[in-house]
Design a protein around this motif. Structure first.
Motif, PDB file in Angstrom:
ATOM      1  N   LEU A  41       0.724  -1.212  -0.003  1.00 22.99           N
ATOM      2  CA  LEU A  41      -0.315   0.204  -0.072  1.00 22.99           C
ATOM      3  C   LEU A  41       0.956   1.145  -0.006  1.00 22.99           C
ATOM      4  O   LEU A  41       1.815   1.085   0.720  1.00 22.99           O
ATOM      5  CB  LEU A  41      -0.992   0.152   1.344  1.00 22.99           C
ATOM      6  N   HIS A  42       0.583   2.192  -0.991  1.00 22.47           N
ATOM      7  CA  HIS A  42       1.405   3.516  -0.800  1.00 22.47           C
ATOM      8  C   HIS A  42       0.576   4.333  -1.430  1.00 22.47           C
ATOM      9  O   HIS A  42      -0.824   4.208  -2.191  1.00 22.47           O
ATOM     10  CB  HIS A  42       2.522   3.244  -1.850  1.00 22.47           C
ATOM     11  N   TYR A  43       0.874   5.710  -1.476  1.00 20.85           N
ATOM     12  CA  TYR A  43       0.219   6.885  -1.887  1.00 20.85           C
ATOM     13  C   TYR A  43       1.041   7.253  -3.251  1.00 20.85           C
ATOM     14  O   TYR A  43       2.281   7.527  -3.014  1.00 20.85           O
ATOM     15  CB  TYR A  43       0.113   8.042  -0.933  1.00 20.85           C
ATOM     16  N   ASP A  44       0.393   7.693  -4.582  1.00 21.88           N
ATOM     17  CA  ASP A  44       1.046   8.100  -5.462  1.00 21.88           C
ATOM     18  C   ASP A  44       0.895   9.653  -5.497  1.00 21.88           C
ATOM     19  O   ASP A  44      -0.377  10.224  -5.650  1.00 21.88           O
ATOM     20  CB  ASP A  44       0.611   7.621  -6.673  1.00 21.88           C
ATOM     21  N   PHE A  45       2.031  10.606  -5.420  1.00 21.31           N
ATOM     22  CA  PHE A  45       1.959  11.732  -5.432  1.00 21.31           C
ATOM     23  C   PHE A  45       2.355  12.545  -6.938  1.00 21.31           C
ATOM     24  O   PHE A  45       3.444  12.276  -7.275  1.00 21.31           O
ATOM     25  CB  PHE A  45       2.704  12.534  -4.421  1.00 21.31           C
ATOM     26  N   ALA A  57       6.202   7.745  -5.466  1.00 15.28           N
ATOM     27  CA  ALA A  57       5.638   7.199  -4.664  1.00 15.28           C
ATOM     28  C   ALA A  57       5.776   7.246  -3.130  1.00 15.28           C
ATOM     29  O   ALA A  57       6.986   7.317  -2.915  1.00 15.28           O
ATOM     30  CB  ALA A  57       5.797   5.618  -5.087  1.00 15.28           C
ATOM     31  N   VAL A  58       4.872   7.411  -2.346  1.00 15.29           N
ATOM     32  CA  VAL A  58       4.899   8.076  -1.048  1.00 15.29           C
ATOM     33  C   VAL A  58       4.544   6.962  -0.148  1.00 15.29           C
ATOM     34  O   VAL A  58       3.248   6.679  -0.006  1.00 15.29           O
ATOM     35  CB  VAL A  58       4.373   9.139  -0.826  1.00 15.29           C
ATOM     36  N   PRO A  59       5.406   5.906   0.270  1.00 13.15           N
ATOM     37  CA  PRO A  59       4.950   4.738   1.242  1.00 13.15           C
ATOM     38  C   PRO A  59       3.891   5.148   2.212  1.00 13.15           C
ATOM     39  O   PRO A  59       3.108   4.179   2.503  1.00 13.15           O
ATOM     40  CB  PRO A  59       6.336   4.246   1.567  1.00 13.15           C
ATOM     41  N   LYS A  60       4.262   6.032   3.067  1.00 14.06           N
ATOM     42  CA  LYS A  60       3.716   6.342   3.978  1.00 14.06           C
ATOM     43  C   LYS A  60       2.465   7.361   3.855  1.00 14.06           C
ATOM     44  O   LYS A  60       1.769   7.755   4.814  1.00 14.06           O
ATOM     45  CB  LYS A  60       4.193   6.761   5.240  1.00 14.06           C
ATOM     46  N   GLY A  61       2.285   7.973   2.612  1.00 13.22           N
ATOM     47  CA  GLY A  61       1.541   9.180   2.523  1.00 13.22           C
ATOM     48  C   GLY A  61       1.962  10.333   2.757  1.00 13.22           C
ATOM     49  O   GLY A  61       3.048  10.497   3.725  1.00 13.22           O
ATOM     50  N   LYS A  69       9.005  14.206   7.732  1.00 12.26           N
ATOM     51  CA  LYS A  69       9.607  13.988   6.332  1.00 12.26           C
ATOM     52  C   LYS A  69       9.022  12.775   5.716  1.00 12.26           C
ATOM     53  O   LYS A  69       9.459  11.754   6.503  1.00 12.26           O
ATOM     54  CB  LYS A  69      10.928  14.213   6.271  1.00 12.26           C
ATOM     55  N   SER A  70       8.275  12.874   4.840  1.00 11.27           N
ATOM     56  CA  SER A  70       7.872  11.379   4.096  1.00 11.27           C
ATOM     57  C   SER A  70       8.740  11.065   2.930  1.00 11.27           C
ATOM     58  O   SER A  70       8.763  12.047   1.852  1.00 11.27           O
ATOM     59  CB  SER A  70       6.208  11.651   3.566  1.00 11.27           C
ATOM     60  N   LEU A  71       9.351   9.912   2.794  1.00 11.38           N
ATOM     61  CA  LEU A  71      10.123   9.427   1.575  1.00 11.38           C
ATOM     62  C   LEU A  71       9.344   9.454   0.665  1.00 11.38           C
ATOM     63  O   LEU A  71       8.025   8.982   0.548  1.00 11.38           O
ATOM     64  CB  LEU A  71      10.509   8.007   1.879  1.00 11.38           C
ATOM     65  N   ALA A  72       9.730   9.975  -0.689  1.00 15.96           N
ATOM     66  CA  ALA A  72       8.897  10.064  -1.724  1.00 15.96           C
ATOM     67  C   ALA A  72       9.860   9.464  -3.014  1.00 15.96           C
ATOM     68  O   ALA A  72      10.998  10.008  -3.146  1.00 15.96           O
ATOM     69  CB  ALA A  72       8.581  11.644  -2.118  1.00 15.96           C
ATOM     70  N   VAL A  73       9.503   8.382  -3.588  1.00 14.08           N
ATOM     71  CA  VAL A  73      10.450   7.885  -4.465  1.00 14.08           C
ATOM     72  C   VAL A  73      10.086   8.269  -6.055  1.00 14.08           C
ATOM     73  O   VAL A  73       8.919   7.919  -6.290  1.00 14.08           O
ATOM     74  CB  VAL A  73      10.410   6.450  -4.503  1.00 14.08           C
ATOM     75  N   GLU A  74      10.828   8.939  -6.560  1.00 19.41           N
ATOM     76  CA  GLU A  74      10.463   9.471  -7.985  1.00 19.41           C
ATOM     77  C   GLU A  74      10.212   8.268  -8.993  1.00 19.41           C
ATOM     78  O   GLU A  74      10.965   7.088  -9.186  1.00 19.41           O
ATOM     79  CB  GLU A  74      11.523  10.224  -8.634  1.00 19.41           C
ATOM     80  N   VAL A  75       9.132   8.321  -9.707  1.00 13.74           N
ATOM     81  CA  VAL A  75       8.866   7.217 -10.644  1.00 13.74           C
ATOM     82  C   VAL A  75       8.530   7.923 -12.173  1.00 13.74           C
ATOM     83  O   VAL A  75       8.604   8.997 -12.137  1.00 13.74           O
ATOM     84  CB  VAL A  75       7.494   6.396 -10.275  1.00 13.74           C
ATOM     85  N   GLU A  76       8.249   6.938 -12.904  1.00  8.01           N
ATOM     86  CA  GLU A  76       8.057   7.360 -14.219  1.00  8.01           C
ATOM     87  C   GLU A  76       6.852   8.442 -14.418  1.00  8.01           C
ATOM     88  O   GLU A  76       5.967   8.331 -13.696  1.00  8.01           O
ATOM     89  CB  GLU A  76       7.655   6.251 -15.288  1.00  8.01           C
TER      90      GLU A  76
END
Ligand code: MN
Length: 186
Positions: A41-45, A57-61, A69-76
């Motif tokens: 489960l994650h949130y896409d920002f 993709a933000v795992p914790k929203g 601070k929320s980890l946000a993994v850059e995706v396509e």
């Protein structure tokens, strides 16, 4: 060209997601947060920029506490049409699982957004139904083992849009801002 990676990962005969075209929307820049019950489960920002949705993709929203601070993994990059996508991606397809439009609205960058993203620090304001106020996306220093991944932090800046008046109150409801449905109902 910007959507090549997005299309490469998906079979549009099998997924209800939009194939999309790069284009510009009328009436300001859109943003969307999609809750996605994939293998994790994650949130896409997603922020509209230059005809596509820049995506993380933000795992914790998105956290609404200024200290968080929320980890946000850059995706396509995703097509603009994706901002309206809510539904279920079939199991076995890329990102298989339920997608909810958790929040939607417009955003404003402080300064030149494309340049800020290249340089690894973007300050912006959100005008959503759940999320408001000033935020920062900042790229983390690249570690050897993370090469090829673009890890950013999504940070809520202190203002009237933080914790007390923000997402937290809405998080309990946790329904789609477009259909009012819960994840189970989608
Ligand atoms: Mn996702």
């Amino acid at each position: 060209m910007a959507l090549k990676e997005y299309r490469r990962k998906r079979n549009f005969q099998k997924t209800p997601e939009p194939a999309g075209q790069a284009k510009t929307s009328k009436g300001g820049r859109r943003f969307v947060v999609q809750k996605h019950d994939a293998s994790r489960l994650h949130y896409d920002f997603r922020l509209e920029l230059d005809g596509v949705l820049k995506s993380w993709a933000v795992p914790k929203g998105p956290g609404t506490d200024p200290k968080a601070k929320s980890l946000a993994v850059e995706v396509e990059d995703h097509p603009l049409d994706y901002a309206d996508f809510e539904g279920t991606i079939p199991q076995g397809q890329y990102g298989g699982g339920t997608v909810m439009v958790w929040d939607q609205g417009t955003w404003e960058p402080e300064g030149d957004a494309a340049k800020a993203l290249r340089q690894g620090k973007l300050n912006f304001e959100l005008h959503g139904q759940k999320l408001h106020g000033h935020w920062t996306l900042v790229r983390m220093a690249e570690r050897e083992k993370d090469r090829g991944h673009n890890n950013w932090l999504l940070i809520k800046r202190s203002d009237s849009g933080s914790a007390a008046t923000n997402g937290k109150a809405h998080r309990g409801e946790d329904r789609s801002v477009v259909s009012g449905r819960t994840m189970d109902e989608i």
